[in-house]
Design an enzyme around this catalytic site. Structure first.
Site, PDB file in Angstrom:
ATOM      1  N   GLU A 147      -4.583  -7.417  -6.270  1.00 18.45           N
ATOM      2  CA  GLU A 147      -4.539  -6.166  -5.574  1.00 18.45           C
ATOM      3  C   GLU A 147      -4.336  -4.902  -6.753  1.00 18.45           C
ATOM      4  O   GLU A 147      -3.525  -5.378  -7.658  1.00 18.45           O
ATOM      5  CB  GLU A 147      -3.442  -6.382  -4.546  1.00 18.45           C
ATOM      6  N   GLU A 195       6.174   3.751  -4.225  1.00 20.38           N
ATOM      7  CA  GLU A 195       6.620   2.652  -5.027  1.00 20.38           C
ATOM      8  C   GLU A 195       7.478   2.798  -5.763  1.00 20.38           C
ATOM      9  O   GLU A 195       8.120   4.161  -6.026  1.00 20.38           O
ATOM     10  CB  GLU A 195       5.741   2.586  -6.153  1.00 20.38           C
TER      11      GLU A 195
END
Lengths: 276, 435
Positions: free
Chosen positions: A46, A57
């Protein structure tokens, strides 16, 4: 529809999905790191395409994205890096919708999806594109034979889960806990419940958000996951390398070792007779 | 703006999915989607349908706690200067010193009706954070504010005001440490604590229902403007002028005239479109227009005038961004306008020709700050000074209503420093008082 490469990566036991941010701290380093992760047993890469506003995030990956942007990573450089990678596992592009939307001459996802497919990307994870806004992206991915992977959150309602599963190919990304990405010491107690909800899904289930050790990988697979997704734990190693000015090879070795530990841990999560 | 395009734009209610044309929507992580859907449902029931008397309660509290209605003041000296009548909508007189309380009080009250137990909010200059902290103290809700480190350092008094109201203030160290990082971080907190927490977003931005809901809470501004214009002017104004950063005071000042305001309990006819009233959104022109693509920096915050379509903070809208889609750092001498995006409804209304985007630069805003202070005895916020500055360029016959979105006490240090550095016309000399 033909079975996707990404889905096939889950065929030989529990899959290890490994995330790094492209260009952290340079495109050349990322190439070595990705190859090391694959040598360590990674089944799906990924690869993050850095966006300036990464709302999903935690601090670790925010800092990685900042380093990558400061080092000059762009969508074009990203596609060059993907073309340049010498690995035989599928690569998933993880990025935010605005970068996909802006690419090329016409607004919309079509051009980036086409360019990504051409460069060798097999699928997308787009954390700020929930299923209800995903129609144009879904159509573009279908047209180019790419998987669009949706994130199922602990808060996802049954109605939303159904509409996601209708569009999911490749695998389903199970968000193991509330909040943002980031390495944690323990597996969330919600994980078995999250997997339970997906037991009828006809795609593999990979759990992410917070997994950082072989023991956690074992636990997650023992709870019924078909794979584990790890990002921040690798990024911590990369950040340490940047901070202490370590040689790229040394960082790559540590990444490979962690991938091997995670992969071995994931295998141990299977019941004895199913281990290979 | 052609007459025809004005006429064809009537009431523009967003769809259920919160789209204004192609703008708006819900581009947020899945973990937040159920909360966003729950909020959209609560918005419809409480704010639009007055369930449990919510809007009655809100209207009573914004009167008794907030001090509404705010006056519409005839600016006699400015009217003489320009040769047309200028009226000032005095949001500077709202409790807290800015229009921000309309939205903060509305959302904190809504969160209580929804059974939420904790409030988080972002703040840039600190005005929204302060308003939210005030509303939380008043309504007895725990409150945490995220504020970029740069803003914490340059807006100390507002940090102290929030703390005095018992709010936690969390500095955000990532990136440039300003508003957009504070929004990112608040969204992350919300994603972690989504089950019991409500995010009081500070402008008409974010995923649906925020742009519509914040507009509706702020629409009390234009609702009053219409009533007061009828009573004091005997007619609707020729134009309404408001500054635009994210756009909450802008949509508040425009919504009733556009016909998109939907807050329950409005006086009869006050939410009907008034297509003959020109609506001017004054953006921060900063030091110059455009985006420096190589540096990833815009020396302005003029996203309506110069931005391109993209997706940020949950909505599709007009943005200051690079060709690749990275969001750039914006600039304005006024911290409250310093944002790379803008509300999706404003982006839509600009495309439709209903709202005209204009801009004034830092120097013109500073000059207007001093002009209004000197001529009318009103110290405007630097944000509002942009709207006041546009009167210098306005070419109509009036009457014109300018939304004075806040008072400028918070800006005195900046104004004294910047006026001296830039040699701003009309600025008083302060040198003799310096040690």
């Amino acid at each position: 529809m033909t079975r996707s490469e990404i889905r096939a990566a889950f065929d030989d036991g529990p899959a290890l999905v490994s995330y790094v941010a492209a260009g952290d701290p340079s495109a050349d380093a990322t190439k070595e790191y990705v190859e090391a992760l694959v040598d360590g047993g990674t089944d799906v890469v990924e690869l993050g395409l850095p966006f300036s506003e990464p709302v999903a995030e935690g601090t670790t990956i925010q800092n990685a994205i900042k380093r990558a942007l400061e080092a000059g990573m762009t969508p074009e450089a990203y596609l060059d890096l993907v073309r340049d990678l010498d690995v035989d596992v599928p690569i998933v592009c993880m990025t935010y919708y605005n970068l996909i939307y802006q690419y090329g001459d016409e607004a919309g996802p079509e051009e980036f999806v086409a360019a990504a497919a051409d460069a060798g990307i097999s699928g997308f994870v787009v954390p700020d594109l929930p299923v209800n806004e995903s129609e144009p992206m879904y159509e573009a991915c279908r047209e180019h034979g790419l998987d669009l992977i949706f994130i199922v959150a602990p808060t996802t309602t049954p109605e939303r889960l159904e509409s996601m599963l209708d569009r999911t190919t490749g695998f389903v990304y199970v968000q193991g806990r509330l909040g943002t990405t980031g390495a944690r010491d323990e597996v969330s107690e919600n994980t078995p419940e999250a997997l339970e909800r997906l037991q009828d899904a006809n795609v593999p289930k990979a759990v992410g958000f917070g997994i950082s050790s072989g023991e956690q990988a074992r636990e997650v697979v023992a709870s019924g996951a078909d794979g584990v997704i790890v990002g921040s734990a690798y990024v911590d190693i990369i950040a340490d390398g940047v901070e202490n000015d370590l040689p790229t090879e040394e960082v790559a070795d540590r990444l490979e070792a962690l991938a091997a530990e995670l992969k071995a841990g994931a295998r141990k999560g299977l019941p004895e007779p199913e281990r290979k | 703006m052609s007459e025809e395009s004005k006429r064809t734009t009537g009431a523009q209610s967003e769809t259920r999915a919160g789209k204004f044309g192609e703008y708006g929507g819900q581009y947020v992580p899945e973990v937040l989607m159920p909360a966003v859907e729950e909020l959209a449902d609560a918005y419809e029931r409480y704010v639009l349908d007055n369930e449990d008397g919510f809007v009655d309660d809100f209207r009573q509290r914004i009167r008794e706690f907030g001090g509404r209605p705010t006056p519409l003041s005839h600016a006699e000296n400015l009217s003489e200067r320009y040769g047309f009548d200028v009226y000032l909508k005095r949001e500077d007189l709202l409790h807290g010193g800015a229009h921000k309380l309309n939205n903060a009080l509305g959302q904190v009250l809504l969160a209580k009706y929804m059974g939420k137990e904790r409030i988080v909010a972002e703040t840039g200059a600190g005005q929204h954070g302060t308003a939210t902290a005030m509303a939380c103290a008043y309504l007895d809700m725990p409150c945490e504010i995220y504020m970029g480190r740069t803003d914490v350092n340059r807006q100390r008094p507002n940090v102290f005001r929030m703390r005095i109201h018992d709010a936690e203030v969390n500095p955000v160290d990532v990136g440039s440490g300003t508003l957009k990082e504070a929004i990112n971080e608040t969204m992350r907190d919300w994603a972690t604590n989504v089950e019991d927490t409500h995010y009081v977003i500070g402008s008409v931005v974010g995923p649906h229902p925020f742009p519509a809901m914040v507009r509706d809470f702020q629409s009390v501004i234009s609702e009053e403007m219409r009533e007061q214009s009828r009573d004091q002017l005997g007619q609707l104004p020729e134009a309404v002028v408001a500054c635009a950063g994210g756009g909450s005071n802008t949509m508040g000042a425009f919504a009733s005239f556009v016909g998109s305001a939907r807050l329950a309990g409005a006086p009869e006819g006050s939410q009907e479109p008034a297509p003959d009233v020109d609506l001017l959104a004054v953006e921060a022109g900063g030091s110059s227009l455009g985006v420096d693509k190589a540096e990833g920096y815009a020396p302005n915050s003029a996203s309506l005038s110069t931005g391109t379509e993209g997706v940020l903070h949950g909505a599709r809208t007009k943005l200051l961004q690079t060709e690749e889609g990275q969001i750039v750092e914006s600039h304005s001498v006024s911290a409250g306008l310093d944002y790379a995006g803008v509300g999706p409804e404003l982006a839509y209304l600009v495309d439709e020709g209903r709202v005209e985007p204009v801009n004034v630069d830092d120097d013109a805003a500073l000059e207007a700050f001093h002009r209004l202070s000197r001529e009318e005895g009103i110290i405007p916020a630097l944000e509002s000074s942009h709207a006041v500055a546009y009167l210098e360029e306005y070419e109509g016959d009036g009457p014109v209503v300018v939304n004075v979105s806040g008072r400028g006490d918070k800006d005195l240090d900046t104004v004294i420093e910047e006026s001296a550095a830039r040699d701003i016309a009309g600025a008083p000399t302060m040198e003799v008082f310096e040690e």
